[in-house]
Design an enzyme around this catalytic site. Structure first.
Site, mmCIF file in Angstrom:
data_model
loop_
_atom_site.group_PDB
_atom_site.id
_atom_site.type_symbol
_atom_site.label_atom_id
_atom_site.label_comp_id
_atom_site.label_asym_id
_atom_site.label_seq_id
_atom_site.Cartn_x
_atom_site.Cartn_y
_atom_site.Cartn_z
ATOM 1 N N LYS A 56 -16.857 35.056 -18.894
ATOM 2 C CA LYS A 56 -16.976 33.607 -18.743
ATOM 3 C C LYS A 56 -15.611 33.076 -18.382
ATOM 4 O O LYS A 56 -14.587 33.700 -18.694
ATOM 5 C CB LYS A 56 -17.431 32.966 -20.069
ATOM 6 C CG LYS A 56 -18.214 31.700 -19.869
ATOM 7 C CD LYS A 56 -19.598 31.992 -19.363
ATOM 8 C CE LYS A 56 -20.433 30.752 -19.212
ATOM 9 N NZ LYS A 56 -21.850 31.093 -19.029
HETATM 10 P P1 NAD Z 1 -24.953 21.089 -15.606
HETATM 11 O O1 NAD Z 1 -23.524 20.690 -15.609
HETATM 12 O O2 NAD Z 1 -25.670 21.252 -14.317
HETATM 13 O O3 NAD Z 1 -25.794 20.036 -16.490
HETATM 14 C C1 NAD Z 1 -25.484 19.760 -17.825
HETATM 15 C C2 NAD Z 1 -26.331 18.576 -18.271
HETATM 16 O O4 NAD Z 1 -26.124 18.362 -19.654
HETATM 17 C C3 NAD Z 1 -25.963 17.278 -17.570
HETATM 18 O O5 NAD Z 1 -27.118 16.489 -17.388
HETATM 19 C C4 NAD Z 1 -25.028 16.615 -18.576
HETATM 20 O O6 NAD Z 1 -24.937 15.199 -18.422
HETATM 21 C C5 NAD Z 1 -25.724 17.012 -19.858
HETATM 22 N N1 NAD Z 1 -24.897 16.934 -21.043
HETATM 23 C C6 NAD Z 1 -23.587 17.247 -21.181
HETATM 24 N N2 NAD Z 1 -23.195 17.013 -22.432
HETATM 25 C C7 NAD Z 1 -24.296 16.561 -23.101
HETATM 26 C C8 NAD Z 1 -24.532 16.162 -24.422
HETATM 27 N N3 NAD Z 1 -23.560 16.173 -25.329
HETATM 28 N N4 NAD Z 1 -25.785 15.778 -24.755
HETATM 29 C C9 NAD Z 1 -26.780 15.764 -23.848
HETATM 30 N N5 NAD Z 1 -26.613 16.130 -22.578
HETATM 31 C C10 NAD Z 1 -25.374 16.522 -22.219
HETATM 32 O O7 NAD Z 1 -25.019 22.420 -16.491
HETATM 33 P P2 NAD Z 1 -26.143 23.537 -16.479
HETATM 34 O O8 NAD Z 1 -25.772 24.549 -15.480
HETATM 35 O O9 NAD Z 1 -27.480 22.882 -16.428
HETATM 36 O O10 NAD Z 1 -25.925 24.207 -17.910
HETATM 37 C C11 NAD Z 1 -26.525 23.676 -19.087
HETATM 38 C C12 NAD Z 1 -26.510 24.723 -20.169
HETATM 39 O O11 NAD Z 1 -27.226 25.877 -19.716
HETATM 40 C C13 NAD Z 1 -25.131 25.235 -20.592
HETATM 41 O O12 NAD Z 1 -25.153 25.560 -21.964
HETATM 42 C C14 NAD Z 1 -24.980 26.500 -19.772
HETATM 43 O O13 NAD Z 1 -24.046 27.403 -20.347
HETATM 44 C C15 NAD Z 1 -26.387 27.022 -19.833
HETATM 45 N N6 NAD Z 1 -26.732 27.976 -18.766
HETATM 46 C C16 NAD Z 1 -26.607 27.631 -17.457
HETATM 47 C C17 NAD Z 1 -26.959 28.558 -16.480
HETATM 48 C C18 NAD Z 1 -26.917 28.228 -15.014
HETATM 49 O O14 NAD Z 1 -27.374 29.061 -14.213
HETATM 50 N N7 NAD Z 1 -26.445 27.067 -14.605
HETATM 51 C C19 NAD Z 1 -27.410 29.836 -16.847
HETATM 52 C C20 NAD Z 1 -27.541 30.150 -18.199
HETATM 53 C C21 NAD Z 1 -27.196 29.194 -19.152
#
Ligand code: NAD
Length: 420
Positions: free
Chosen positions: A107
């Site tokens: 990461k």
């Molecule tokens: P992103 O940046 O596209 O979206 C994140 C979303 O969460 C946004 O809408 C943001 O406004 C919201 N957010 C941020 N802080 C918040 C809070 N305190 N309360 C509520 N909403 C909040 O990110 P993503 O890629 O969708 O990732 C989201 C989660 O999924 C993370 O934990 C990430 O590690 C995990 N994840 C992502 C992927 C991927 O392929 N993108 C894969 C596996 C896991």
């Protein structure tokens, strides 16, 4: 190991110790499995639009190199630390091993708020980060991908920067790129689609009717918005709650998720959407629903709210949304709440990233149908293994999922032996 001192890293270590006890892993092997193999911190000076120079802190953690190169996303978030990065890298290790991918976990990221940077500044920060990482990463060493706060464009800048230094195009250095520069069809949607695939599987196991079910989804980004749309449009589930970093919306009659997506595309976030239905973010999580999908940040299901949750299924789209203390409560409620743990639930992203890397290495392209088909096959296999192990050993789904991952890494380490 003070460099990792952080609450999230402590949480990842506590979770590991639970698994190590359950698997009766010898004390001599525990630290070797738990601590990251390599970690790098870099300082990134960048020219800002106002003429000043701002210095950002960047990190990359490679958790283990036993099964192949490391693989993991890149997070741009103001509070990012080395410890949090290490925790996320450790979870990636167990996730990749559970899906049987030939990777260790990694990461990385930058402590910054990408929403406060202009496009030029974001590009400068992204390119400077990749340039500083060149000695440590590579298609056979460590492959980056997107995570919170980064997107396809950032991945394209990473790939371009690495390629400029190498002297030729190196597609396979990052995944989650736009399709126009070697990305794979369906990667952007992969995590959210995988989450929904497993929610559908759980609903069918629990004999729930999707068309009579409701879902609350925290986070409306890459994972949350795709999951909300797929649940509403494909599975027929009514979405009653959505939220982002700014607002939470709860409407028992249902939310038009496509309209919410349009709103976010125009305005950048959910502010101003369905204002009459806004609710305190913490309150949204404990409203009655069939499916609760935390798809934003870590540690949102805690010992303060775990006994108040009124859902039948928790689908962990985010990494680390449930604390070990909350797990103890949810374990007591195992017959009321069916947990799909993060390393299983959100594995769709890294699985399709693996496909993108393989296609890049072979200069070969698969169709979106082929990608989706292969994705669901792996997710189905992992789901079946976790359910079987949990039943057989009478342990939680999280313990079963992590144990399968940890065991695979441990077996590989034992077989390879200790060098020199
Ligand atoms: P992103 O940046 O596209 O979206 C994140 C979303 O969460 C946004 O809408 C943001 O406004 C919201 N957010 C941020 N802080 C918040 C809070 N305190 N309360 C509520 N909403 C909040 O990110 P993503 O890629 O969708 O990732 C989201 C989660 O999924 C993370 O934990 C990430 O590690 C995990 N994840 C992502 C992927 C991927 O392929 N993108 C894969 C596996 C896991």
């Amino acid at each position: 190991m003070n460099i990792y001192h952080d609450d999230v890293f402590q949480m990842a270590c506590d979770q590991f110790e639970v698994i190590a006890d359950y698997l009766t892993i010898d004390k001599n092997d525990r630290d070797r499995l738990m601590y990251p193999k390599r970690s790098v911190a870099v300082t990134l000076p960048v020219h800002m639009d106002d003429g000043s120079t701002q210095t950002f802190q960047g990190y990359r953690v490679q958790h283990h190199l036993t099964l192949g190169p490391t693989k993991g996303g890149t997070r741009f978030a103001p509070s990012l630390s080395m410890g949090e990065t290490a925790a996320l890298a450790m979870w990636m290790s167990w996730k990749c091993a559970l899906a049987n991918l030939p990777y260790g976990g990694a990461k990385g990221g930058i402590a910054c708020d990408p929403t406060k940077l202009s496009r030029r500044e974001l590009e400068a920060v992204s390119r400077r980060y990749m340039q500083e990482m060149i000695p440590f990463v590579g298609p056979h060493t460590d492959i980056m991908g997107p995570d919170m706060g980064t997107n396809e464009q950032v991945m394209a800048w990473f790939m371009d920067t690495y390629s400029m230094y190498t002297g030729y195009t190196v597609n396979e250095i990052v995944t989650g790129k736009p399709v126009t520069v070697g990305g794979t069809e369906g990667r952007r949607e992969a995590t959210g689609r995988g989450v929904v695939y497993l929610i559908d599987r759980a609903m069918s196991m629990l004999k729930m009717n999707p068309e009579k079910s409701t879902a609350i989804i925290q986070g409306f980004g890459n994972v949350g918005a795709v999951a909300a749309l797929a649940l509403a449009m494909k599975s027929g589930v009514k979405i009653t709650g959505i939220s982002d970093a700014y607002v939470a919306i709860f409407e028992p009659k249902g939310i038009d998720v496509q309209a919410a997506e349009q709103h976010v595309m125009k305005k950048g976030n959910l502010r101003g959407f369905m204002e009459q239905a806004h609710i305190a973010p913490g309150e949204m999580l404990v409203q009655k629903c069939d499916i609760l999908a935390p798809c934003a940040v870590d540690r949102v299901i805690t010992d303060k709210n775990a006994d108040k949750l009124q859902c039948r299924i928790i689908a962990e789209g985010a990494n680390g949304p449930t604390t070990p203390e909350a797990d103890l409560i949810l374990n007591q409620r195992w017959d009321e709440v069916f947990v799909i743990p993060d390393i299983l639930c959100n594995a769709g992203g890294v699985i399709v990233s693996y496909f993108e890397w393989v296609q890049g290495l072979q200069a070969f392209l698969w169709t979106e149908t082929e990608v989706a088909d292969k994705l669901y096959r792996i997710m189905e296999h992992s789901f079946a293994q976790v359910i079987k192990r949990a039943k057989q050993d009478k342990v939680s789904h999280r313990t079963a999922a992590m144990a399968i991952g940890v065991e695979r890494v441990m077996k590989a380490k034992k077989t390879r032996g200790l060098f020199p």
